[in-house]
Design a protein around this motif. Structure first.
Motif, PDB file in Angstrom:
ATOM      1  N   ASP A 172      -6.275 -11.535   7.442  1.00 58.46           N
ATOM      2  CA  ASP A 172      -6.565 -11.291   6.118  1.00 58.46           C
ATOM      3  C   ASP A 172      -5.455 -10.809   5.076  1.00 58.46           C
ATOM      4  OD1 ASP A 172      -8.554 -11.245   4.162  1.00 58.46           O
ATOM      5  OD2 ASP A 172      -9.489  -9.234   4.870  1.00 58.46           O
TER       6      ASP A 172
ATOM      7  N   HIS B 115      -3.653 -10.648   1.707  1.00 57.49           N
ATOM      8  CA  HIS B 115      -4.089 -10.778   0.503  1.00 57.49           C
ATOM      9  C   HIS B 115      -3.606 -11.913  -0.453  1.00 57.49           C
ATOM     10  CE1 HIS B 115      -6.556  -7.057   0.545  1.00 57.49           C
ATOM     11  NE2 HIS B 115      -5.510  -6.537   1.244  1.00 57.49           N
TER      12      HIS B 115
ATOM     13  N   ARG C 253      -7.264 -16.706   3.837  1.00 61.62           N
ATOM     14  CA  ARG C 253      -7.705 -15.515   4.538  1.00 61.62           C
ATOM     15  C   ARG C 253      -8.796 -15.278   4.752  1.00 61.62           C
ATOM     16  NH1 ARG C 253      -7.725 -14.380  -0.611  1.00 61.62           N
ATOM     17  NH2 ARG C 253      -9.343 -12.783  -1.409  1.00 61.62           N
TER      18      ARG C 253
ATOM     19  N   SER D 260     -11.353 -13.348   4.290  1.00 63.40           N
ATOM     20  CA  SER D 260     -12.230 -13.095   3.289  1.00 63.40           C
ATOM     21  C   SER D 260     -12.440 -14.066   2.254  1.00 63.40           C
ATOM     22  CB  SER D 260     -12.197 -11.508   2.820  1.00 63.40           C
ATOM     23  OG  SER D 260     -10.762 -11.413   2.339  1.00 63.40           O
TER      24      SER D 260
ATOM     25  N   ARG E 195       1.067  -3.472   3.210  1.00 66.56           N
ATOM     26  CA  ARG E 195      -0.045  -3.431   2.010  1.00 66.56           C
ATOM     27  C   ARG E 195      -0.626  -4.942   1.809  1.00 66.56           C
ATOM     28  NH1 ARG E 195      -1.693  -2.254  -3.396  1.00 66.56           N
ATOM     29  NH2 ARG E 195      -0.571  -4.033  -4.717  1.00 66.56           N
TER      30      ARG E 195
ATOM     31  N   PRO F 200      -2.037  -6.839   6.152  1.00 68.98           N
ATOM     32  CA  PRO F 200      -2.167  -5.642   7.036  1.00 68.98           C
ATOM     33  C   PRO F 200      -2.218  -6.051   8.376  1.00 68.98           C
ATOM     34  CG  PRO F 200      -4.212  -6.312   5.429  1.00 68.98           C
ATOM     35  CD  PRO F 200      -3.236  -6.811   5.211  1.00 68.98           C
TER      36      PRO F 200
ATOM     37  N   SER G 248      -7.417 -12.091  -3.851  1.00 70.10           N
ATOM     38  CA  SER G 248      -7.716 -10.736  -3.775  1.00 70.10           C
ATOM     39  C   SER G 248      -7.300  -9.847  -4.863  1.00 70.10           C
ATOM     40  CB  SER G 248      -6.889 -10.257  -2.584  1.00 70.10           C
ATOM     41  OG  SER G 248      -6.982  -9.103  -2.448  1.00 70.10           O
ATOM     42  N   ALA G 249      -8.281  -8.720  -5.315  1.00 69.18           N
ATOM     43  CA  ALA G 249      -8.096  -7.982  -6.268  1.00 69.18           C
ATOM     44  C   ALA G 249      -6.500  -7.565  -6.474  1.00 69.18           C
ATOM     45  CB  ALA G 249      -9.207  -7.331  -6.398  1.00 69.18           C
ATOM     46  N   VAL G 250      -6.081  -7.072  -5.274  1.00 71.45           N
ATOM     47  CA  VAL G 250      -4.864  -6.375  -5.462  1.00 71.45           C
ATOM     48  C   VAL G 250      -3.534  -6.931  -5.984  1.00 71.45           C
ATOM     49  CG1 VAL G 250      -5.157  -4.452  -3.587  1.00 71.45           C
ATOM     50  CG2 VAL G 250      -4.693  -6.780  -2.802  1.00 71.45           C
TER      51      VAL G 250
ATOM     52  N   ALA H 178     -16.767  -8.333   2.556  1.00 67.95           N
ATOM     53  CA  ALA H 178     -14.961  -8.051   2.356  1.00 67.95           C
ATOM     54  C   ALA H 178     -14.737  -8.570   1.201  1.00 67.95           C
ATOM     55  CB  ALA H 178     -14.350  -8.786   3.463  1.00 67.95           C
TER      56      ALA H 178
ATOM     57  N   ASP I 289     -12.897  -6.225  -1.665  1.00 67.74           N
ATOM     58  CA  ASP I 289     -11.702  -6.363  -2.302  1.00 67.74           C
ATOM     59  C   ASP I 289     -11.764  -6.572  -3.774  1.00 67.74           C
ATOM     60  OD1 ASP I 289     -10.759  -6.178   0.379  1.00 67.74           O
ATOM     61  OD2 ASP I 289     -10.469  -8.283   0.719  1.00 67.74           O
ATOM     62  N   SER I 290     -12.635  -7.282  -4.292  1.00 69.90           N
ATOM     63  CA  SER I 290     -12.767  -7.323  -5.655  1.00 69.90           C
ATOM     64  C   SER I 290     -12.822  -5.830  -6.587  1.00 69.90           C
ATOM     65  CB  SER I 290     -13.976  -8.105  -6.225  1.00 69.90           C
ATOM     66  OG  SER I 290     -14.259  -9.101  -5.534  1.00 69.90           O
TER      67      SER I 290
ATOM     68  N   LYS J 180      -7.675  -3.769   4.766  1.00 70.50           N
ATOM     69  CA  LYS J 180      -8.129  -4.377   6.031  1.00 70.50           C
ATOM     70  C   LYS J 180      -9.349  -3.742   6.958  1.00 70.50           C
ATOM     71  CE  LYS J 180      -4.650  -2.182   9.027  1.00 70.50           C
ATOM     72  NZ  LYS J 180      -3.730  -2.383   9.836  1.00 70.50           N
TER      73      LYS J 180
END
Lengths: 414, 480
Positions: free
Chosen positions: A72, A74, A79, A81, A181, A184, A267-269, B385, B389-390, B421
């Motif tokens: 997963d 980011h 990934r 998700s 980060r 992971p 991903s939001a990060v 997930a 994450d959003s 994670k």
């Protein structure tokens, strides 16, 4: 999932592979198919069979075996998700597709990567199987690049090296904190451990090859890696430092930089903006300085600005020269090669030409002009028989004189 | 000077080449002429199809009647570099190439290191010719596209149509032979054609595009590969055009897609960005701004269910952040976190552990209530997930403002929101996990888990939960 046609699978799995920058097919052992049952050749120089509108060379069939993944990370579109369509090729399908493209002269070979299904070992086995089919069933003598999975059994990675011309393991992010980060499930130590193992296998195989004619080849085109730029907070200084450690520590052929692209279903990060292409370009230039111009990593880092990044408006070599003006001007008729290589605007070819030409006569500025692309950039940093830059080298506004116009850059500089 | 005496001072010679790429013939002729000391101005070179040498018509002796070199003539000298350059330049389509090479060869006799002087006009000219031939050859290796055709004997042949700029076909036959030794193939060009049958190479007269096959089913796969491997977020048309100039496009099946790909790139990129974007606004700087901004979030599908976003509550600078999963039915109605049954249970345990809820910042990993409607009841659904994450963007904004020293994550969703994670709660509970910003994370179960248990199991889990909270209380006291 099996209801997908080959065409649909190819679309999904090529689309998923496009974030990998490398497509090189150069620097491997020479092979040809004369007198054999097989097909294919490699003659040292890589061939780009097409170019996409993103300016990248298409040399290899670059696909994933599958984009299913249990990890997963980011920054990765595949990934666990992420909501993308998934597909999976069998090793035979990959081999057949490679051969049918190769016969039509579309490609130099295969670059196979994969998401991780079931386990790292299972995935690595499938990838090695695709390479084995190509080499053993089709007697394929073209280029194969396998992305290896650091978590897989070292024995499988070794197998990969026996079939492939090049193997690579992505370090992904320049700093360990970025990796933990954004990825992971990955572990920096494990990645470097796997690279170290590949390095020693390459060295060993080379040594054996010198002594025994029939010793097996192991990744004759060496290993490479890729780092993503712009997904975390690492500065250019961090990146250049990391690249230099990788070159020294693992004798990598190449470190590729990939400007982080916005990915569908991100991903939001992560930052969602245009990829920093100019920054990527400057990093490649710094990479060239280290590989071909004799700069050490700490010298490239000296060229960075206060924020630790290379200037975007001028190239790193010019940035370095402007910071160390006391080393210039250099006399083109006397200066040694390694110093001439530091003159902004003089490439390796131009320096070689100057050195060959000055054996015959003393060079005037005009002669240097004939040997280089543009004399304007070179002039402030050299002396010739009829030219001294006098105050030019020390002018405070020299940077503005030499930097290309700003407006053009702004669009991409973000 | 004895040599000069034997050739008449004003005789003009013309050499006619049988093939435009016949370097070996040129080399032999040029060697003889240099040995006879015929200066470059008195030699013309004619290739088949060329217009000949204007000065030579009246004066030239019959073709083939080149002067025989005298027996005592000195050897002709040529550097290695000259031979390399000349082999390439001889294939160029420039009609002046043979005269240029002869002039260089002539000058090399007096100055053997002439080729090193790259600022010399002739040297540069020859180097340029050789370079463009090299480039043309390289592009031929790259851009020839074979199409499969069936032959009369049932076998297959791969046929390509290619239009090179220079006379490079024969010189590059070896490349294709080494690569496709076991295939039958033909390369047709407007200058000449070559054919390989697996054993022998043959040559045939020029062909036209009509002689080549006009399609191959595999091209559809190739085109779709070409379109898929292109990343629209990094359009660099200039880089493509310099390496793959337009003149090659007409014979490359994939090139017809280019204009469309470029035109669609910007909108595809925008879609890529939109598909994942929350918004590009900088993270809010105050809790009040954050509360307003959360209310308008419509990034994930949960917001479309119709619930109200529930912001966190608690003071800025709170040492403890308590992070739940998502608002429930009652939280959604009240607009406050942890006010339903699970919240009441949490309050009991907090009091028991000596943690003042008012001094903590209480919030959720996901800001909207995710539910499925069953008649009049809204049944809780676990966020996936992607949704966690959003929403992580909001949690990070809250963390940036509140700056807690310790985060207590209740349940796996909350832990994912902090770590990025999925971790196992059983494995992670009971010990701090250091976070990059210097704070630490403690993971325990969500109180609603206790609500779902009965009897001994509940008693056991309740004990563990209480234990986790008292550890956290101790830790906060220690961190001050």
């Amino acid at each position: 999932m099996d209801s997908l046609s080959t065409l649909e699978k190819l679309e999904i799995l090529a689309d998923a592979a496009k974030y990998d920058a490398s497509c090189a097919s150069s620097g491997t052992a020479k092979k040809n198919s004369l007198g054999g049952k097989g097909i294919g050749s490699t003659e040292g120089m890589g061939i780009c069979h097409a170019y996409a509108p993103d300016g990248r060379c298409i040399s290899l069939l670059k696909i994933l075996l599958t984009n299913h993944c249990i990890f997963d990370c980011h920054y990765c579109v595949n990934r666990k998700s992420s909501n993308v369509r998934r597909a999976r090729f069998s090793p035979w399908e990959v081999a057949d597709l490679t051969i049918s493209f190769y016969r039509r002269n579309y490609i130099e070979g295969l670059f196979l990567s994969s998401g991780i299904v079931k386990s790292s070992n299972h995935t690595m086995e499938q990838m090695v199987e695709a390479a084995r089919i190509l080499r053993e069933e089709h007697d394929f003598r073209g280029y194969i690049h396998l992305k290896t999975i650091p978590e897989a059994d070292p024995e499988l990675v070794y197998q990969a090296g026996l079939y492939a011309d090049r193997v690579s393991i992505n370090v992904e992010l320049p700093t360990d904190s970025g990796l933990s980060r954004l990825a992971p499930d990955k572990n920096a130590r494990q990645i470097e451990g796997a690279m170290g193992k590949v390095k020693s296998d390459i060295v060993e195989a080379k040594d054996a090859k010198k002594r025994f004619k029939n010793a097996p080849r192991f990744a004759p085109a060496g290993q490479s890696t890729q780092m993503i730029v712009g997904a975390d907070a690492a500065t250019d200084a961090d990146i250049v430092g990391k690249a230099s450690r990788l070159y020294d520590g693992f004798r990598l052929r190449r470190v590729y930089y990939s400007a982080f692209s916005p990915i569908p279903d991100a991903s939001a990060v992560l930052p969602l903006k245009r990829p920093p292409l100019i920054r990527e370009h400057r990093l490649y230039q710094s990479d060239w300085l280290m590989r071909f111009y004799g700069y050490r990593a700490n010298e490239v880092i000296q060229a960075t600005e206060k924020d630790g990044n290379l200037p975007l408006d001028i190239d790193p070599k010019l940035a370095w020269a402007l910071k160390f003006r006391e080393q210039f001007p250099l006399d083109v008729n006397r200066a040694p090669r390694e110093q001439l290589l530091r003159v902004p605007g003089l490439g390796v070819t131009a320096v070689n030409r100057i050195i060959a030409a000055r054996r015959h006569r003393s060079l005037r500025l005009d002669d240097v002009g004939k040997l280089t692309v543009s004399i304007a950039k070179v002039r402030p940093f050299i002396c010739a028989t009829d030219w001294r830059p006098t105050a030019l080298t020390d002018r405070a506004d020299l940077r503005n004189l030499l930097a290309p116009r700003q407006e053009q850059l702004e669009l991409f500089a973000a | 000077m004895t040599v000069l005496a034997r050739t008449e001072a004003d005789t003009h010679y013309t050499v006619t080449l049988a093939e435009p790429d016949d370097f070996v013939f040129w080399r032999e002729a040029a060697r003889g002429l240099v040995q006879c000391a015929v200066p470059p101005e008195r030699v013309g070179w004619v290739e088949p199809g060329g217009s000949g040498d204007l000065f030579a018509t009246a004066l030239a002796p019959e073709n083939g009647a080149l002067p025989a070199p005298p027996a005592d003539a000195p050897d002709v000298r040529a550097s290695k570099r000259f031979l390399t350059v000349a082999r390439g330049a001889a294939l160029h389509s420039d009609p002046q190439r043979f005269a240029l090479l002869y002039r260089l060869l002539w000058r090399l006799q007096d100055n053997p290191r002439l080729m090193e002087d790259k600022s010399d006009g002739d040297v540069r000219y020859a180097e340029d010719l050789s370079k463009s031939v090299r480039r043309d050859s390289h592009k031929m290796h790259a851009f020839v596209r074979f199409r499969e055709v069936e032959e009369d004997d049932g076998g297959t042949r791969y046929v390509a149509w290619f239009e090179p700029d220079h006379h490079i076909l024969r010189a590059n036959a070896g490349f294709f032979k080494r690569r496709f030794a076991n295939m039958r193939w033909s390369i047709l060009t407007p200058r000449s054609c070559i054919h390989w049958d697996g054993e022998r190479m043959t040559q045939s007269p020029p062909a036209s595009r009509k002689d080549a096959p006009d399609g191959d089913p595999t091209e559809e796969l190739w085109r779709s590969y070409y379109a898929s491997i292109f990343n629209p977020a990094r359009l660099k048309v200039g880089a493509m055009m310099s390496e793959m100039p337009k003149k090659y496009w007409k014979n490359m099946p994939e090139a017809q897609l280019i204009p469309e790909m470029i035109a669609a790139a910007q909108s595809r990129e925008a879609q890529m960005v939109d598909a994942g974007a929350i918004d590009h606004a900088p993270q809010p700087a105050t809790l009040e701004a954050l509360r307003c901004a959360i209310g308008t979030c419509s990034h994930c599908p949960i917001s479309a269910l119709g619930g109200e976003a529930v912001a966190g509550e608690g003071p800025r600078g709170a040492p403890l952040m308590i992070l739940g999963e998502q608002p429930g039915d009652q939280e959604d109605v009240a607009g406050r976190p942890f006010v339903g049954p699970a919240g009441q249970l949490l309050d009991e345990y907090l009091i028991q552990a000596g943690i003042e809820r008012e001094r903590a910042y209480v919030t959720n990993a996901v800001k909207h209530f995710k539910f499925a409607q069953r008649g009049k009841r809204r049944i809780h659904q676990t966020p996936n997930a992607k949704e966690i994450d959003s929403c992580r963007w909001w949690v990070e904004a809250e963390r940036a403002i509140v700056k807690p020293k310790l985060i207590l994550a209740l349940g796996a969703s909350a832990a994912r929101s902090v770590l990025g994670k999925t971790v196992s709660v059983t494995a992670a509970r009971g010990a701090p996990i250091a976070l990059p910003d210097g704070s630490e994370l403690w993971v325990t179960v969500h109180p609603s888990y206790l609500l779902r248990l009965d009897g001994d199991a509940r008693a056991e889990q309740a004990k563990l939960f209480a234990q986790d909270l008292s550890e956290v209380a101790k830790r906060i006291a220690m961190l001050g």
